[in-house]
Write an enzyme that holds these catalytic residues in place. Structure first.
Site, PDB file in Angstrom:
ATOM      1  CE  LYS A  21       9.758  16.080 -18.108  1.00 17.41           C
ATOM      2  NZ  LYS A  21      10.236  15.306 -19.248  1.00 17.41           N
ATOM      3  CG  ASN A  23       5.032  16.035 -16.400  1.00 19.74           C
ATOM      4  OD1 ASN A  23       3.930  15.991 -16.926  1.00 19.74           O
ATOM      5  ND2 ASN A  23       6.052  15.293 -16.805  1.00 19.74           N
ATOM      6  CG  HIS A  70       6.182  15.151 -26.053  1.00 18.76           C
ATOM      7  ND1 HIS A  70       5.259  14.176 -25.710  1.00 18.76           N
ATOM      8  CD2 HIS A  70       6.999  15.290 -24.987  1.00 18.76           C
ATOM      9  CE1 HIS A  70       5.512  13.762 -24.476  1.00 18.76           C
ATOM     10  NE2 HIS A  70       6.570  14.408 -24.020  1.00 18.76           N
TER      11      HIS A  70
END
Length: 462
Positions: free
Chosen positions: A119, A142, A189
């Protein structure tokens, strides 16, 4: 969205929560903030927010009712199972995250990038593409800068490139980027989302509100990502490093090629790319697709592909000491990211790995260690889990280190000239550090200190 006079509770006093509070105060809302940390634990934050007239509930949570609050804004790092969020939902108080709030005030077209890995690199690359093409560009989300902090400073002629995480997407409601990008989806996660299915569902929310005039750039080579195209209203543009696509971005005769609407564009030769590794080739193809979708010319895209050198803490070259290259990949916070880092080098590797696990298996990672690594050095809270997985693969040698100073010294001792010492932890940094940046900076500092030591003969495990 009318905020003046609204009673709003912000949950989470981190960077995102603080930015939301500042934004809401400027909008003349009646702002309260709550966090599990006490004022003694975060005194500077407590004072700054109190000075702005914000009501604080620190070290405790207030009761959330419809009479007390009109809206609850939850920070991405806060689990949605905390009492204020659960109470708000039961009471019918709207709940949203910082991403959703920022989006409602965005005027510039948004390109949003998500995925388990890649990302930050893709967001930075695309942001540089727009900047070099002459657009006033906000790179946020983020990646470190809360979107809410800057979003109103950009107009319809500008561009916003936002890195978005599954945590941020969980609370999205109307978020509909002009271009969405999903790079890949691999286990990560799971301690937060509970299952792989829920994790995929959170990632897929980036597509949920897009329409036929929007674009979705998806990884054709990743089955979980490719399959999301079936439920997507946006126009899909696939990218692939393995297949020649009828429509999309792919590799043909060492060229990045884009096919769309019956025409074929040759974007750039592979040899012009500066960022190493097969995973970064995927990131580059995704950026090509997003840039094209929002109107960049092939020559503008190619120019940035040839100049972009990557981001800090992601396969970042630190130094060469005694003929050994030291690489900082502190941003490799899960096994898939670390495996991609290992695949980026065709020489023997001395790997430093470990930290806090996020509820994922190290079995596949251990197989890649056996294939690519000559010496493994483990460190951190769950370094022992990586060691155990590697030993199940009959890998040896493995050296546990007490801390990073010892880990770097062990790597220095055992690495041979021509090899790579790679920090790619496959874990978060939260057992020993505030974030992966702090971990990476310490690694770089320790490596640079090696350069000041007198040259020694390493044993290299001979």
């Amino acid at each position: 969205m009318q905020l003046q006079g609204k009673r709003i509770l912000v949950v989470g006093a981190g960077k995102s929560g603080q930015a939301v509070c500042e934004f809401l105060v400027e909008k003349k809302a009646l702002v309260s903030l709550t966090d599990a940390s006490s004022s003694e634990q975060i005194p500077d934050v407590a004072k700054a927010l109190s000075d702005r007239g914000i009501t604080l509930f620190l070290g405790e949570y207030p009761q959330v009712t419809r009479e007390d609050y009109n809206l609850l804004v939850v920070s991405p790092g806060v689990p949605l199972t905390v009492p204020p969020v659960e109470q708000a939902r039961k009471a019918g108080v709207p709940v949203m995250g910082e991403l959703e709030l920022a989006y409602r005030f965005a005027r510039a077209p948004v390109v949003a990038i998500t995925g388990t890995n890649g990302k930050t690199t893709t967001t930075s690359l695309l942001g540089q593409m727009f900047q070099e093409a002459g657009y006033r560009t906000l790179v946020a989300g983020n990646i470190g800068l809360p979107l809410i902090q800057e979003v109103e400073k950009y107009s319809a002629q500008d561009r916003i490139v936002a890195e978005v995480s599954s945590f941020q997407l969980e609370t999205s409601q109307t978020f509909a980027p002009r271009v969405s990008v999903i790079l890949n989806i691999t286990p990560d996660h799971l301690d937060r989302h509970g299952s792989m299915e829920e994790y995929v569902r959170a990632k897929a929310r980036i597509l949920a509100h897009q329409g036929p005039d929007d674009w979705a750039v998806l990884n054709y080579d990743d089955p979980l990502t490719r399959n999301l195209a079936g439920n997507c209203s946006a126009r899909v543009l696939f990218f692939s490093t393995r297949h020649i696509l009828e429509s999309g971005i792919f590799i043909q005769e060492d060229q990045i090629v884009l096919r769309d609407k019956g025409r074929q564009l040759e974007i750039a030769k592979l040899q012009t790319l500066r960022i190493p590794g097969a995973h970064n080739l995927e990131n580059a193809l995704a950026a090509v697709g997003a840039g094209y979708a929002i109107g960049l010319a092939p020559e503008e895209i190619a120019r940035t592909l040839a100049s972009f050198a990557g981001v800090a803490h992601r396969l970042e070259y630190v130094a060469t000491v005694n003929g050994v290259r030291y690489i900082n990949d502190s941003k490799g916070t899960n096994p898939d990211a670390a495996m991609k880092a290992l695949e980026a080098y065709d020489v023997p590797i001395v790997l430093i790995a470990g930290g806090k696990n996020k509820g994922v298996s190290f079995t596949e990672f251990a197989g890649k260690i056996k294939e690519r690594v000559r010496v493994l050095i483990t460190v951190g809270l769950h370094g022992g889990q990586i060691e155990a997985a590697a030993r199940e693969q009959n890998f040896d040698p493995i050296y546990p280190a007490r801390d990073y100073a010892e880990a770097v010294q062990l790597a220095h001792r055992y690495a041979r000239p021509g090899e790579v010492v790679l920090l790619s932890p496959a874990c978060t940094s939260w057992d020993m550090f505030k974030n992966f940046e702090e971990r990476g900076e310490l690694f770089k500092k320790l490596v640079l200190e090696l350069k000041e030591q007198p040259a020694t003969v390493t044993d290299g495990l001979e």
